[in-house]
Design a protein around this motif. Structure first.
Motif, PDB file in Angstrom:
ATOM      1  N   MET A   1       0.840  -1.190   0.000  1.00  0.00           N
ATOM      2  CA  MET A   1       0.000   0.000   0.000  1.00  0.00           C
ATOM      3  C   MET A   1       0.883   1.250   0.000  1.00  0.00           C
ATOM      4  O   MET A   1       1.868   1.333   0.717  1.00  0.00           O
ATOM      5  CB  MET A   1      -0.901  -0.013   1.233  1.00  0.00           C
ATOM      6  N   LYS A   2       0.516   2.223  -0.828  1.00  0.00           N
ATOM      7  CA  LYS A   2       1.251   3.482  -0.914  1.00  0.00           C
ATOM      8  C   LYS A   2       0.443   4.593  -0.256  1.00  0.00           C
ATOM      9  O   LYS A   2      -0.790   4.573  -0.264  1.00  0.00           O
ATOM     10  CB  LYS A   2       1.527   3.836  -2.372  1.00  0.00           C
ATOM     11  N   SER A 221      -6.815  -2.707  -0.955  1.00  0.00           N
ATOM     12  CA  SER A 221      -5.822  -3.440  -1.740  1.00  0.00           C
ATOM     13  C   SER A 221      -6.474  -4.559  -2.549  1.00  0.00           C
ATOM     14  O   SER A 221      -6.133  -4.764  -3.721  1.00  0.00           O
ATOM     15  CB  SER A 221      -4.741  -4.000  -0.811  1.00  0.00           C
ATOM     16  N   GLY A 224      -7.908  -3.766  -5.884  1.00  0.00           N
ATOM     17  CA  GLY A 224      -6.993  -3.474  -6.973  1.00  0.00           C
ATOM     18  C   GLY A 224      -6.540  -2.030  -7.041  1.00  0.00           C
ATOM     19  O   GLY A 224      -5.886  -1.628  -8.015  1.00  0.00           O
ATOM     20  N   TRP A 225      -6.840  -1.249  -5.998  1.00  0.00           N
ATOM     21  CA  TRP A 225      -6.423   0.165  -5.988  1.00  0.00           C
ATOM     22  C   TRP A 225      -4.914   0.234  -5.798  1.00  0.00           C
ATOM     23  O   TRP A 225      -4.369  -0.339  -4.869  1.00  0.00           O
ATOM     24  CB  TRP A 225      -7.124   0.895  -4.850  1.00  0.00           C
ATOM     25  N   GLN A 226      -4.237   0.969  -6.663  1.00  0.00           N
ATOM     26  CA  GLN A 226      -2.777   1.021  -6.619  1.00  0.00           C
ATOM     27  C   GLN A 226      -2.217   2.411  -6.377  1.00  0.00           C
ATOM     28  O   GLN A 226      -1.021   2.557  -6.117  1.00  0.00           O
ATOM     29  CB  GLN A 226      -2.203   0.455  -7.926  1.00  0.00           C
ATOM     30  N   ARG A 227      -3.063   3.440  -6.439  1.00  0.00           N
ATOM     31  CA  ARG A 227      -2.577   4.800  -6.224  1.00  0.00           C
ATOM     32  C   ARG A 227      -2.400   5.078  -4.733  1.00  0.00           C
ATOM     33  O   ARG A 227      -3.049   4.439  -3.899  1.00  0.00           O
ATOM     34  CB  ARG A 227      -3.552   5.806  -6.831  1.00  0.00           C
TER      35      ARG A 227
END
Length: 252
Positions: A1-2, A221, A224-227
């Motif tokens: 996670m970012k 996560s 599929g959220w990557q931002r």
């Protein structure tokens, strides 16, 4: 996670370029801000280039005393569009990825029409790579704000039907107004352009309160959220002393 540091709240005791450097030193993957306009765009761009951090977004101006945005205020189109133009110019100068178009305190069909018209103006005026965001604010912190719920925002986005205009999903505001954050986010994900978070109900760091953010982050996560997710919370004391949650998302 970012994670992205919202520098409207984090390290807001120092100039924005220095806050960007502090966010990099703390291990954040990106930054975002509220109203950066008092700082020369060249200084902010230099700090972003130095750190390698992307600037995810900034806000249009609130307006005058007691105002919280202008874009849904009937009769204030000139002021609203000047604020939009200013945000676009600054975002373009620093490479910001999004602009939060603040609606303001208003209600009723005239406010809705005004907001939609100003969003159409903003989309026509804004370079395609920049996303426009709209955000519901909870009635406890912002009574009378035009956008109150995610359902209202989603309906407006569907009616607007423009590419590059998205929902800012703030888990804090949704938690205070609607609850059921994960279910709401999953249903709205195609319309979401950015996700923010803070503890409920005190808007502190996400290591306490009514919401189990380790669960929420895990669920995001799986969607599929990557931002990067925006840490838009109010630290009590020094920001550095509130970052235990950041290590915990990786190690706990």
């Amino acid at each position: 996670m970012k994670f992205s540091a919202n520098l409207g709240f984090l390290w807001n005791d120092r100039p924005l370029p220095d806050a960007i450097r502090a966010a990099k030193a703390a291990g954040f993957d990106a930054v975002e801000c509220h109203w950066p306009y008092e700082f020369p765009s060249t200084e902010v761009s230099d700090a972003l280039a130095e750190t390698g951090l992307p600037m995810l977004g900034l806000n249009t101006l609130r307006g005058g005393p007691g105002e919280n945005g202008l874009s849904a205020l009937p009769g204030r189109d000139r002021d609203a569009r000047a604020a939009i133009d200013k945000a676009i110019a600054y975002a373009d100068a620093i490479g910001a990825q999004a602009i939060h178009v603040m609606a303001g305190f208003a209600d009723g069909p005239d406010a809705k029409k005004t907001f939609l018209d100003n969003l159409r103006y903003a989309r026509r005026s804004c370079p395609a790579p920049i996303t426009l965001l709209i955000e519901p604010l909870n009635r406890h912190d912002a009574p009378g704000y035009f956008l109150k719920t995610t359902d209202q925002a989603a309906a407006l986005l569907s009616e607007l039907d423009l590419p590059g205009v998205k929902l800012m999903f703030d888990c804090y505001h949704v938690g205070r107004m609607e609850g059921d954050i994960v279910t709401r986010l999953r249903a709205l994900l195609p319309q979401v352009g950015h996700i923010q978070f803070a503890a409920v109900p005190d808007r502190g760091p996400p290591d306490h309160g009514e919401i189990d953010y380790r669960y929420v982050f895990d669920q995001i996560s799986t969607m599929g959220w990557q931002r990067p997710l925006g840490a838009e919370y109010k630290p009590s004391g020094k920001t550095e002393n509130t970052l235990g949650w950041l290590d915990c998302t990786e190690a706990c």
